[in-house]
Motif scaffolding. Sequence first.
Motif, PDB file in Angstrom:
ATOM      1  N   GLN A  43     -24.690  75.169  49.510  1.00 17.42           N
ATOM      2  CA  GLN A  43     -23.814  74.795  50.624  1.00 17.42           C
ATOM      3  C   GLN A  43     -24.556  74.661  51.955  1.00 17.42           C
ATOM      4  OE1 GLN A  43     -20.125  76.835  50.460  1.00 17.42           O
ATOM      5  NE2 GLN A  43     -19.171  75.067  51.442  1.00 17.42           N
ATOM      6  N   VAL A  97     -15.483  80.741  39.862  1.00 15.31           N
ATOM      7  CA  VAL A  97     -15.264  79.608  40.771  1.00 15.31           C
ATOM      8  C   VAL A  97     -14.177  79.902  41.781  1.00 15.31           C
ATOM      9  CG1 VAL A  97     -14.982  77.084  40.836  1.00 15.31           C
ATOM     10  CG2 VAL A  97     -15.598  78.164  38.753  1.00 15.31           C
ATOM     11  N   ASP A 110     -20.140  74.078  39.485  1.00 15.52           N
ATOM     12  CA  ASP A 110     -18.986  74.153  40.380  1.00 15.52           C
ATOM     13  C   ASP A 110     -18.490  72.724  40.592  1.00 15.52           C
ATOM     14  OD1 ASP A 110     -17.364  74.459  42.842  1.00 15.52           O
ATOM     15  OD2 ASP A 110     -18.264  76.461  42.902  1.00 15.52           O
ATOM     16  N   PRO A 167     -20.743  68.452  37.677  1.00 18.58           N
ATOM     17  CA  PRO A 167     -19.452  68.908  38.219  1.00 18.58           C
ATOM     18  C   PRO A 167     -18.398  69.167  37.144  1.00 18.58           C
ATOM     19  CG  PRO A 167     -20.187  66.873  39.294  1.00 18.58           C
ATOM     20  CD  PRO A 167     -21.169  67.158  38.193  1.00 18.58           C
ATOM     21  N   ARG A 187     -22.732  76.474  44.187  1.00 20.44           N
ATOM     22  CA  ARG A 187     -22.232  76.165  45.531  1.00 20.44           C
ATOM     23  C   ARG A 187     -22.790  77.125  46.582  1.00 20.44           C
ATOM     24  NH1 ARG A 187     -15.960  75.226  47.371  1.00 20.44           N
ATOM     25  NH2 ARG A 187     -16.415  74.941  49.571  1.00 20.44           N
ATOM     26  N   TRP A 202     -17.416  71.601  43.075  1.00 22.32           N
ATOM     27  CA  TRP A 202     -17.907  71.263  44.409  1.00 22.32           C
ATOM     28  C   TRP A 202     -19.196  70.417  44.339  1.00 22.32           C
ATOM     29  CZ3 TRP A 202     -22.600  72.606  46.595  1.00 22.32           C
ATOM     30  CH2 TRP A 202     -22.728  72.360  47.970  1.00 22.32           C
ATOM     31  N   ASN A 210     -19.510  67.721  43.221  1.00 23.04           N
ATOM     32  CA  ASN A 210     -19.134  66.348  43.615  1.00 23.04           C
ATOM     33  C   ASN A 210     -19.399  66.134  45.101  1.00 23.04           C
ATOM     34  OD1 ASN A 210     -18.036  65.082  41.214  1.00 23.04           O
ATOM     35  ND2 ASN A 210     -16.461  66.683  41.318  1.00 23.04           N
ATOM     36  N   VAL A 211     -19.107  67.156  45.914  1.00 18.91           N
ATOM     37  CA  VAL A 211     -19.325  67.067  47.359  1.00 18.91           C
ATOM     38  C   VAL A 211     -20.823  66.989  47.644  1.00 18.91           C
ATOM     39  CG1 VAL A 211     -19.000  68.275  49.564  1.00 18.91           C
ATOM     40  CG2 VAL A 211     -17.212  68.387  47.804  1.00 18.91           C
ATOM     41  N   TYR A 212     -21.571  67.844  46.959  1.00 20.56           N
ATOM     42  CA  TYR A 212     -23.029  67.829  47.169  1.00 20.56           C
ATOM     43  C   TYR A 212     -23.603  66.465  46.787  1.00 20.56           C
ATOM     44  CZ  TYR A 212     -27.775  69.541  47.536  1.00 20.56           C
ATOM     45  OH  TYR A 212     -29.070  69.728  47.940  1.00 20.56           O
ATOM     46  N   THR A 248     -13.684  82.270  46.163  1.00 20.96           N
ATOM     47  CA  THR A 248     -14.268  81.473  47.247  1.00 20.96           C
ATOM     48  C   THR A 248     -14.796  82.348  48.387  1.00 20.96           C
ATOM     49  OG1 THR A 248     -12.023  81.113  47.945  1.00 20.96           O
ATOM     50  CG2 THR A 248     -13.113  79.243  46.935  1.00 20.96           C
TER      51      THR A 248
END
Length: 353
Positions: free
Chosen positions: A82, A68, A111, A50, A78, A113, A115-117, A71
């Motif tokens: 996703q 990045v 990305d 990340p 991502r 993101w 961190n979310v994954y 979006t």
Amino acid sequence: MTRSLEVFILAKFISIFNNKGGVGKTTLTWNIADMLAEMEKRVLLIDFDPQCNLSIAVLGGDEFKRLVSNTASPQTVRAFLQGYLQNTGPGPATVHSGEFTNANVKLLAGDFWLNVYSDSLSVGNDLLTGNGIAKFTALRTLEAKLSEQGEQFDYVLIDLPPSFGGLVRSALYSSDYLLVPCTSDTFSEYCIGLISQMLPQFVADWDNGLQRFKQNNYGSKEYDGLGKPQYAGWIFNGFDTRSNKMLRADQAHYKSIESANLALVSDLKNNIGTYNAVLDFDLSGYNIGKVEDMNVIIQNSLWQSIPAHRMDSHLQVKNLTGDKQKWSKSQMKLIGEVRTQIQGIAKSIVDNL
Ligand SMILES: Nc1ncnc2c1ncn2[C@@H]1O[C@H](COP(=O)(O)OP(=O)(O)OP(=O)(O)O)[C@@H](O)[C@H]1O
Ligand SMILES: [Mg+2]
């Protein structure tokens, strides 16, 4: 109908990891990839950190920010991952090239993101139940998808964050090999001991999850061959030299890191019984190469997004306002040495992995 042999060649997946931060994972991943490409290998770089340092290094900060921030049509990892969160499966895979990185190197951009994954990867719910095993091996699906799009690779190099979280697990389950960069310090040596503890546990979790998956999916062989990363050696990074010799302090660290790696080899052999977790190769102390302290060259390499070992064909930037000047003789010599060192590591990968 005969199909070309090339279609059947699968890329070798290599995770470059040490739980210690700042040991040169990203720098080495980029430079080795570029060198492998010079040796006419097709390389996919996956930025699975990340922090996105690899993407920024290869593409430059401005180009990376552009990717990045788009979006509406994300072109980073991502976009591909996703759908795994909504159980709709993989999304589009787009790879990018760096202006100064060899054209045989493609990058799947990172990305924040991720961190979310990472938070979504549950060992209990996804892995051990066997229900979400696909989330942990998405990078293999990525390769298959890129291959369908006509992008084929000999090597896939994965840059990782310095932690034993879900992203690292997932990269290791998807990898054939693990390479461990180490700097000349006690912390890096300590972290090698942590790999001894964590990898056997990761493998045991995988084996349990896969067994559950097979029970629920009538003995499917879909994931056979995954979850079996082999330790393939370590790289000594950032040591000092005087008169072409490694400094005494660094020699001492080298010896203790070598011992730690030999202990790792023995632990992996003793504690992982389901496959050969250590690559069989004839290298003293499992060291596959060294890269010395690149000094001022490294900042310039990052500022200009040019791999360090090719800086000799570019002027150096003196400051961030962009004034340029020639390298000194000793700096040119250092770049040449770094080039030989990176070449040695790339050759070792081609010869042994
Ligand atoms: N051989 C080297 N000589 C001099 N500086 C180096 C060398 N290798 C890496 N560096 C510098 O050390 C710092 C850390 O390197 P890098 O970002 O590659 O480490 P990392 O292991 O990927 O870090 P992280 O754990 O945060 O991902 C960077 O500023 C990099 O430019
Ligand atoms: Mg890094």
